[in-house]
Design a protein around this motif. Structure first.
Motif, PDB file in Angstrom:
ATOM      1  N   GLN A  29     -10.322 -46.538 -29.541  1.00 24.70           N
ATOM      2  CA  GLN A  29     -11.717 -46.905 -29.282  1.00 24.70           C
ATOM      3  C   GLN A  29     -12.096 -46.628 -27.828  1.00 24.70           C
ATOM      4  O   GLN A  29     -13.240 -46.275 -27.526  1.00 24.70           O
ATOM      5  CB  GLN A  29     -11.943 -48.376 -29.622  1.00 24.70           C
ATOM      6  CG  GLN A  29     -11.941 -48.661 -31.112  1.00 24.70           C
ATOM      7  CD  GLN A  29     -12.122 -50.131 -31.429  1.00 24.70           C
ATOM      8  OE1 GLN A  29     -13.132 -50.729 -31.087  1.00 24.70           O
ATOM      9  NE2 GLN A  29     -11.128 -50.725 -32.078  1.00 24.70           N
ATOM     10  N   SER A  34     -19.237 -41.073 -26.146  1.00 25.26           N
ATOM     11  CA  SER A  34     -20.406 -41.950 -26.248  1.00 25.26           C
ATOM     12  C   SER A  34     -21.679 -41.158 -25.981  1.00 25.26           C
ATOM     13  O   SER A  34     -21.639 -40.021 -25.490  1.00 25.26           O
ATOM     14  CB  SER A  34     -20.293 -43.113 -25.263  1.00 25.26           C
ATOM     15  OG  SER A  34     -20.345 -42.645 -23.930  1.00 25.26           O
ATOM     16  N   SER A  36     -23.797 -41.865 -23.714  1.00 27.06           N
ATOM     17  CA  SER A  36     -24.053 -41.811 -22.269  1.00 27.06           C
ATOM     18  C   SER A  36     -23.336 -40.656 -21.597  1.00 27.06           C
ATOM     19  O   SER A  36     -23.869 -40.052 -20.664  1.00 27.06           O
ATOM     20  CB  SER A  36     -23.613 -43.134 -21.623  1.00 27.06           C
ATOM     21  OG  SER A  36     -24.332 -44.219 -22.166  1.00 27.06           O
ATOM     22  N   GLY A  43     -22.042 -38.363 -29.499  1.00 29.61           N
ATOM     23  CA  GLY A  43     -22.301 -39.796 -29.542  1.00 29.61           C
ATOM     24  C   GLY A  43     -22.290 -40.337 -30.958  1.00 29.61           C
ATOM     25  O   GLY A  43     -21.724 -41.396 -31.235  1.00 29.61           O
ATOM     26  N   GLY A  46     -18.770 -40.388 -32.192  1.00 25.25           N
ATOM     27  CA  GLY A  46     -18.068 -41.548 -31.655  1.00 25.25           C
ATOM     28  C   GLY A  46     -18.470 -42.832 -32.346  1.00 25.25           C
ATOM     29  O   GLY A  46     -17.626 -43.708 -32.587  1.00 25.25           O
ATOM     30  N   LEU A  47     -19.751 -42.956 -32.703  1.00 27.39           N
ATOM     31  CA  LEU A  47     -20.228 -44.169 -33.363  1.00 27.39           C
ATOM     32  C   LEU A  47     -19.609 -44.331 -34.751  1.00 27.39           C
ATOM     33  O   LEU A  47     -19.149 -45.415 -35.120  1.00 27.39           O
ATOM     34  CB  LEU A  47     -21.754 -44.138 -33.456  1.00 27.39           C
ATOM     35  CG  LEU A  47     -22.410 -45.333 -34.146  1.00 27.39           C
ATOM     36  CD1 LEU A  47     -22.079 -46.622 -33.406  1.00 27.39           C
ATOM     37  CD2 LEU A  47     -23.922 -45.138 -34.243  1.00 27.39           C
ATOM     38  N   LEU A  50     -16.023 -45.112 -34.413  1.00 33.49           N
ATOM     39  CA  LEU A  50     -15.873 -46.493 -33.961  1.00 33.49           C
ATOM     40  C   LEU A  50     -15.917 -47.460 -35.136  1.00 33.49           C
ATOM     41  O   LEU A  50     -15.122 -48.410 -35.210  1.00 33.49           O
ATOM     42  CB  LEU A  50     -16.979 -46.832 -32.957  1.00 33.49           C
ATOM     43  CG  LEU A  50     -17.048 -48.287 -32.501  1.00 33.49           C
ATOM     44  CD1 LEU A  50     -15.791 -48.652 -31.716  1.00 33.49           C
ATOM     45  CD2 LEU A  50     -18.290 -48.532 -31.654  1.00 33.49           C
ATOM     46  N   TRP A 121     -16.636 -49.597 -19.768  1.00 33.02           N
ATOM     47  CA  TRP A 121     -16.401 -50.251 -21.059  1.00 33.02           C
ATOM     48  C   TRP A 121     -15.082 -49.805 -21.693  1.00 33.02           C
ATOM     49  O   TRP A 121     -14.543 -50.496 -22.578  1.00 33.02           O
ATOM     50  CB  TRP A 121     -17.557 -49.933 -22.013  1.00 33.02           C
ATOM     51  CG  TRP A 121     -17.684 -48.479 -22.368  1.00 33.02           C
ATOM     52  CD1 TRP A 121     -18.411 -47.540 -21.700  1.00 33.02           C
ATOM     53  CD2 TRP A 121     -17.055 -47.806 -23.463  1.00 33.02           C
ATOM     54  NE1 TRP A 121     -18.289 -46.312 -22.295  1.00 33.02           N
ATOM     55  CE2 TRP A 121     -17.464 -46.450 -23.402  1.00 33.02           C
ATOM     56  CE3 TRP A 121     -16.212 -48.205 -24.490  1.00 33.02           C
ATOM     57  CZ2 TRP A 121     -17.035 -45.503 -24.320  1.00 33.02           C
ATOM     58  CZ3 TRP A 121     -15.788 -47.269 -25.420  1.00 33.02           C
ATOM     59  CH2 TRP A 121     -16.189 -45.928 -25.331  1.00 33.02           C
ATOM     60  N   ARG A 122     -14.539 -48.676 -21.244  1.00 36.22           N
ATOM     61  CA  ARG A 122     -13.282 -48.177 -21.820  1.00 36.22           C
ATOM     62  C   ARG A 122     -12.054 -48.952 -21.318  1.00 36.22           C
ATOM     63  O   ARG A 122     -11.017 -48.974 -21.983  1.00 36.22           O
ATOM     64  CB  ARG A 122     -13.101 -46.696 -21.463  1.00 36.22           C
ATOM     65  CG  ARG A 122     -14.218 -45.784 -21.958  1.00 36.22           C
ATOM     66  CD  ARG A 122     -13.944 -44.336 -21.558  1.00 36.22           C
ATOM     67  NE  ARG A 122     -15.056 -43.466 -21.895  1.00 36.22           N
ATOM     68  CZ  ARG A 122     -15.206 -42.864 -23.077  1.00 36.22           C
ATOM     69  NH1 ARG A 122     -14.291 -43.042 -24.013  1.00 36.22           N
ATOM     70  NH2 ARG A 122     -16.243 -42.086 -23.320  1.00 36.22           N
TER      71      ARG A 122
END
Length: 286
Positions: A29, A34, A36, A43, A46-47, A50, A121-122
């Motif tokens: 994760q 992302s 950003s 993105g 990745g979502l 996730l 956040w990582r």
């Protein structure tokens, strides 16, 4: 799934697999693209990834708690079973969440909002590799419980006694009977325990997730609190039951699991939520 593995192959390999799956999904994760940093196409990739990883992570966490509870129940003396089981909450169910919230709070307080969105956040996901590797290494020294070894011997003896019958009826019929045996026994001989366990888990789940997760987000949106203040409140929300868990375990040993469980459901799901949510929703801030 992990309960089946624990019954089939042993408590130790099941607990090793749960922590391995939990570690892999958590670290991955932290490596996801992302919106950003990588644009819209990556993105969305990745979502979606996730969501898959979070589902597998939840599966491993559920398997970890149930398998650990079975393992401790089988090796602990009856008179201190509640206290020994409380260490699951101290070290895992609540304690780990407290430490995780503390890590996130520290990172949020140290980085700007832009840095947090880009790469900060990582960090909580990637740094989990250190305790994860330590746990995997330590779990190789676990020993199988006597209950599981007795279960293996019982199944071996039963298979030996029914060898002739299995050969006459065919391997598929014998396999189907063995596969359905556990479920049939559960439904036939443990109906009340199954009902109480299922409904009791649902009530505790609501108590466990709604106030600490939804409640904090509700307050953040209504009061416009900064993210680090919200994370700090989550840390406090999990720190309190972490401290109280051992005392509740001792209460279970002296008073009984049924009474303590009923009291928790009444206080946590009936008595407390109504005035608390009414206060949040209707009492003016001033």
């Amino acid at each position: 799934f992990f309960g089946f593995l624990a019954d089939k192959f042993g408590r130790k390999p099941a607990m090793q697999l749960t922590i391995l799956l939990m570690l892999v999904t958590t670290v991955l994760q932290g490596c996801l693209p992302s919106f950003s940093c990588c644009g819209e196409a990556w993105g969305w990739f990745g979502l979606v990834t996730l969501l898959v990883l979070r589902a597998l992570q939840g599966l491993s966490a559920g398997g970890e708690l149930s398998t650990a509870a079975v393992y401790i129940s089988e090796i602990s003396p009856r008179k201190t079973l509640g206290f020994n089981l409380s260490w699951i909450s101290v070290s895992g169910a609540f304690g780990a969440w407290t430490v995780a919230a503390l890590v996130v709070f520290t990172i949020e307080s140290s980085l700007s909002k832009q840095d947090m969105l880009m790469w900060g956040w990582r960090l909580p996901y990637l740094t989990s590799i250190v305790p994860g590797i330590v746990l995997i290494f330590m779990r190789q020294y676990l020993e199988e419980t006597e209950d599981f070894e007795d279960l293996v011997k019982e199944i071996a003896a039963k298979n030996a006694n029914n060898a002739t019958q299995d050969m006459e009826e065919g391997s598929s019929a014998a396999s189907e009977e063995a596969e359905l045996g556990t479920v049939q026994e559960l439904l036939a001989n443990h109906k009340l325990a199954l009902l109480i366990g299922s409904l009791g888990t649902a009530g505790i789940g609501a108590l466990w997730y709604v106030p600490p997760v939804y409640g904090v987000q509700f307050i953040q949106q209504s009061e416009k609190l900064p993210p680090n203040a919200v994370t700090f409140s989550e840390m406090l929300a999990y720190f309190i039951p972490t401290v109280l868990a051992m005392f509740v375990g001792m209460l279970v040993d002296s008073w009984g699991a049924g009474k303590v469980h009923t009291l928790a459901l009444v206080l946590g799901c009936i008595v407390s939520p109504a005035p608390l949510f009414y206060w949040w929703a209707h009492v003016p801030p001033q």
